[in-house]
Design a protein around this motif. Structure first.
Motif, mmCIF file in Angstrom:
data_model
loop_
_atom_site.group_PDB
_atom_site.id
_atom_site.type_symbol
_atom_site.label_atom_id
_atom_site.label_comp_id
_atom_site.label_asym_id
_atom_site.label_seq_id
_atom_site.Cartn_x
_atom_site.Cartn_y
_atom_site.Cartn_z
ATOM 1 N N ASN A 1 1.776 11.367 -29.672
ATOM 2 C CA ASN A 1 2.693 10.974 -28.599
ATOM 3 C C ASN A 1 2.344 9.598 -28.054
ATOM 4 O OD1 ASN A 1 4.674 11.171 -26.587
ATOM 5 N ND2 ASN A 1 3.284 12.162 -25.156
ATOM 6 N N ALA A 2 1.049 9.328 -27.966
ATOM 7 C CA ALA A 2 0.599 8.050 -27.413
ATOM 8 C C ALA A 2 1.021 6.865 -28.275
ATOM 9 C CB ALA A 2 -0.924 8.065 -27.250
ATOM 10 N N ILE A 3 1.187 7.080 -29.578
ATOM 11 C CA ILE A 3 1.575 5.963 -30.451
ATOM 12 C C ILE A 3 3.038 6.039 -30.878
ATOM 13 C CG2 ILE A 3 -0.773 5.614 -31.294
ATOM 14 C CD1 ILE A 3 1.768 7.104 -33.695
ATOM 15 N N TYR A 4 3.756 7.055 -30.419
ATOM 16 C CA TYR A 4 5.119 7.282 -30.895
ATOM 17 C C TYR A 4 6.003 6.049 -30.731
ATOM 18 C CZ TYR A 4 9.918 9.045 -30.933
ATOM 19 O OH TYR A 4 11.255 9.229 -31.180
ATOM 20 N N ASP A 5 6.009 5.456 -29.551
ATOM 21 C CA ASP A 5 6.865 4.283 -29.318
ATOM 22 C C ASP A 5 6.382 3.049 -30.071
ATOM 23 O OD1 ASP A 5 8.723 5.552 -27.687
ATOM 24 O OD2 ASP A 5 7.526 5.253 -25.877
ATOM 25 N N LYS A 6 5.155 3.109 -30.590
ATOM 26 C CA LYS A 6 4.587 1.987 -31.346
ATOM 27 C C LYS A 6 4.490 2.327 -32.837
ATOM 28 C CE LYS A 6 0.917 2.189 -28.801
ATOM 29 N NZ LYS A 6 -0.437 1.915 -28.239
ATOM 30 N N SER A 7 5.290 3.284 -33.271
ATOM 31 C CA SER A 7 5.173 3.756 -34.654
ATOM 32 C C SER A 7 5.405 2.649 -35.679
ATOM 33 C CB SER A 7 6.156 4.895 -34.910
ATOM 34 O OG SER A 7 5.793 6.047 -34.186
ATOM 35 N N GLU A 8 6.354 1.759 -35.422
ATOM 36 C CA GLU A 8 6.602 0.681 -36.372
ATOM 37 C C GLU A 8 5.414 -0.268 -36.447
ATOM 38 O OE1 GLU A 8 8.114 -1.992 -39.148
ATOM 39 O OE2 GLU A 8 8.405 0.151 -38.783
ATOM 40 N N LYS A 9 4.763 -0.499 -35.316
ATOM 41 C CA LYS A 9 3.545 -1.324 -35.316
ATOM 42 C C LYS A 9 2.443 -0.621 -36.107
ATOM 43 C CE LYS A 9 0.445 -3.804 -32.118
ATOM 44 N NZ LYS A 9 -0.870 -3.228 -32.519
ATOM 45 N N GLU A 10 2.316 0.682 -35.909
ATOM 46 C CA GLU A 10 1.328 1.449 -36.679
ATOM 47 C C GLU A 10 1.600 1.303 -38.172
ATOM 48 O OE1 GLU A 10 -1.355 3.777 -35.505
ATOM 49 O OE2 GLU A 10 -1.088 2.197 -34.013
ATOM 50 N N ARG A 11 2.859 1.437 -38.542
ATOM 51 C CA ARG A 11 3.206 1.321 -39.959
ATOM 52 C C ARG A 11 2.903 -0.065 -40.496
ATOM 53 N NH1 ARG A 11 5.839 -1.199 -43.179
ATOM 54 N NH2 ARG A 11 6.770 -2.448 -41.513
ATOM 55 N N SER A 12 3.328 -1.085 -39.751
ATOM 56 C CA SER A 12 3.163 -2.454 -40.236
ATOM 57 C C SER A 12 1.695 -2.839 -40.368
ATOM 58 C CB SER A 12 3.886 -3.440 -39.310
ATOM 59 O OG SER A 12 3.273 -3.479 -38.033
ATOM 60 N N GLU A 13 0.840 -2.184 -39.601
ATOM 61 C CA GLU A 13 -0.592 -2.451 -39.687
ATOM 62 C C GLU A 13 -1.301 -1.494 -40.639
ATOM 63 O OE1 GLU A 13 -2.016 -2.527 -35.655
ATOM 64 O OE2 GLU A 13 -0.936 -4.376 -35.168
ATOM 65 N N GLY A 14 -0.511 -0.683 -41.340
ATOM 66 C CA GLY A 14 -1.069 0.141 -42.405
ATOM 67 C C GLY A 14 -1.504 1.531 -42.022
ATOM 68 N N ARG A 15 -1.351 1.908 -40.749
ATOM 69 C CA ARG A 15 -1.807 3.224 -40.304
ATOM 70 C C ARG A 15 -0.664 4.243 -40.383
ATOM 71 N NH1 ARG A 15 -4.085 -0.439 -36.872
ATOM 72 N NH2 ARG A 15 -2.448 -0.141 -35.313
ATOM 73 N N TRP A 16 -0.173 4.462 -41.587
ATOM 74 C CA TRP A 16 0.991 5.327 -41.809
ATOM 75 C C TRP A 16 0.872 5.919 -43.204
ATOM 76 C CZ3 TRP A 16 3.729 6.536 -37.730
ATOM 77 C CH2 TRP A 16 4.983 7.157 -37.870
ATOM 78 N N TRP A 17 1.295 7.158 -43.370
ATOM 79 C CA TRP A 17 1.078 7.892 -44.622
ATOM 80 C C TRP A 17 1.517 7.093 -45.846
ATOM 81 C CZ3 TRP A 17 3.770 13.289 -45.698
ATOM 82 C CH2 TRP A 17 3.216 13.852 -46.854
#
Length: 480
Positions: free
Chosen positions: A102-118
């Motif tokens: 939940n804490a990263i939900y709104d930043k999911s695209e940032k997580e993905r772009s930085e490689g932290r995504w399945w």
């Protein structure tokens, strides 16, 4: 072990994966299996004909159960949103437990772009990645996968005629097979068929390529509006549908737990519910599952035709379950097993055929399992666990299973009991799930249950701290 597909025991695969992290330069594509992830939406654990519900026709899922290992107690942790799909899928793709997701939900695209995504981990490991179907994450699916088609942001379109039905007099303005109501029929081809069409094309492409593939094939089915061709609806005459044993006209705490008439999912059927109304919804639920099963069969056939089946792992699960009339509820925004427990089957080289593992896991454990298979070291932020040790006979890493819905419900489940807390209702509910798997007999007010109630409440508070759950349940603490 399945002699037809076995190559190496799972323990050997795990040992190699660990070694390969240390000797990453020696890893070649030949060491990495192909991975196919097949994802259903709203599918309760007890909807596979050959496993636990003979009333439902699922010959292709039955085939997977025979070929692989079934985790019979796989769970979703719950949700910070009424759209439980959102939380489940964000946990799955980020690898984080519910409140950290939940804490990263709104930043999911940032997580993905930085490689932290399945999918980003899979791409970095050399996989060609494919996706089609339901996404419901804030990360950009077109960027998350090498190939992505017909990305569905959420559920199919609905119409007002699909709610508060059927009426008490039996009349019904809506039909699950009439394309005029849109939904799954939007675009001219049923959305489950679209997933199968794209999947077949993906396997045709992958057959001629050298790199391993990761396919994320996500059905919207059997989420409402539960639409399927009439031939599938006809398989389930309403008068042949069995009303759930734990049926209630109204759940006693529906309003306080966020499942009253204002909740979209609960508006699908009138309040109070009748057995006939519930059976109509279950008819349509079974029909769309059987239709989806046919599409899964097409996917399994395409895997075989690709020539790469011997080096392919298949994972099937759902994002959460669904009540469909159990406990007086229609949706999934509750913590009973019918709504948090999902089917989960694993097929792959070295995986035992026809085996069932009853110890508990989370459905999101699939994500780190595939990373281990791909020789990717488990990232520090990934909190779920690989299933490979359990496939090799080791115990579950989870001794107690956690559940949450908004700030209205919390639960803890052990091997034998479940405690559910409703802070707004000021209520605790305790079930002996070993003796009462339908969760029908609340033991919380039984004086003999007091020591267990106190123990499980304390364990629930401990789990809350582990989960970064700041909901204060102190007012519900059982008296000494």
């Amino acid at each position: 072990m399945n002699s037809k597909i076995a190559c190496f025991p799972v323990s050997a695969i795990r040992s190699f994966a660990i070694l390969s992290v240390m000797l990453i330069a020696t890893v070649t594509r030949a060491d990495q299996p192909n991975i196919v992830f097949i994802f259903a939406d709203d599918q309760c654990f007890e909807t596979i004909g050959g496993l636990n519900n003979a009333a439902v026709e699922t010959p292709n899922l039955d085939k997977l159960v025979r070929r692989g290992t079934t985790f019979t107690h796989a769970y979703n942790m719950g949700s910070w949103s009424g759209a439980v799909c959102v939380a489940s899928r964000t946990m799955l793709n980020s690898g984080r437990f519910v409140w950290n997701a939940n804490a990263i939900y709104d930043k999911s695209e940032k997580e993905r772009s930085e490689g932290r995504w399945w999918s980003e981990y899979m791409k970095a490991a050399g996989y060609r990645t494919y996706m089609t179907g339901k996404w419901h994450c804030k990360a950009n699916a077109n960027k998350a996968f090498d190939v992505a088609r017909d990305i569905r942001a959420g559920m199919p379109g609905d119409t007002e005629a699909g709610y508060q039905r059927p009426a008490a007099d039996g009349s019904d303005p809506w039909s699950p097979s009439d394309p005029k109501f849109g939904g799954y029929w939007k675009g001219g081809t049923h959305w489950s068929e679209v997933v199968a069409n794209h999947s077949q094309d993906y396997f045709s492409q992958a057959a001629s390529r050298d790199e391993p593939f990761f396919m994320y094939l996500a059905f919207n089915a059997p989420h409402d509006p539960r639409q399927s061709p009439q031939e599938y609806v006809d398989k389930y005459p309403v008068d042949s549908i069995q009303t759930p044993e734990n049926f209630l006209p109204v759940y006693p705490y529906a309003e306080q737990i966020g499942c009253g008439p204002k909740l979209r999912d609960e508006r699908l059927a009138p309040f109070p519910r009748t057995p006939h109304q519930v059976n109509v919804h279950r008819q349509e639920y079974y029909a769309i599952i059987t239709h989806m099963d046919v599409m899964i069969g097409r996917i399994l056939d395409a895997i075989e035709k690709s020539g790469k089946a011997d080096n392919t792992w298949i994972f099937f699960t759902a994002d959460h379950g669904l009540a469909v009339g159990q406990h007086g509820l229609i949706g999934k925004q509750n913590l009973y097993d019918h709504s948090v427990r999902v089917p989960m089957v694993v097929v792959g080289p070295g995986v035992d055929a026809g085996k069932q593992i009853e110890t508990p896991v989370y459905l999101q454990d699939i994500m780190p399992t595939t990373l281990e298979l791909a020789n990717v070291a488990k990232p520090e932020h990934v909190e779920f666990h690989s299933l490979l040790p359990m496939l090799d006979g080791e115990p579950s890493p989870y001794q107690r299973m956690y559940g949450a819905y908004l700030n209205k419900q919390r639960s803890i489940r052990t091997e034998t009991h479940k405690l559910i807390a409703y802070p707004e209702a000021g209520v605790l509910r305790l079930y002996d799930i070993a003796a009462d798997p339908r969760e029908m007999k609340d033991l919380a007010d039984n004086p003999k249950s007091k020591p267990l109630l106190q123990e499980m409440f304390a364990q629930l508070q401990d789990l809350q701290r582990e989960m970064n759950d700041d909901l204060d349940l102190t007012a519900l603490k059982p008296a000494n």
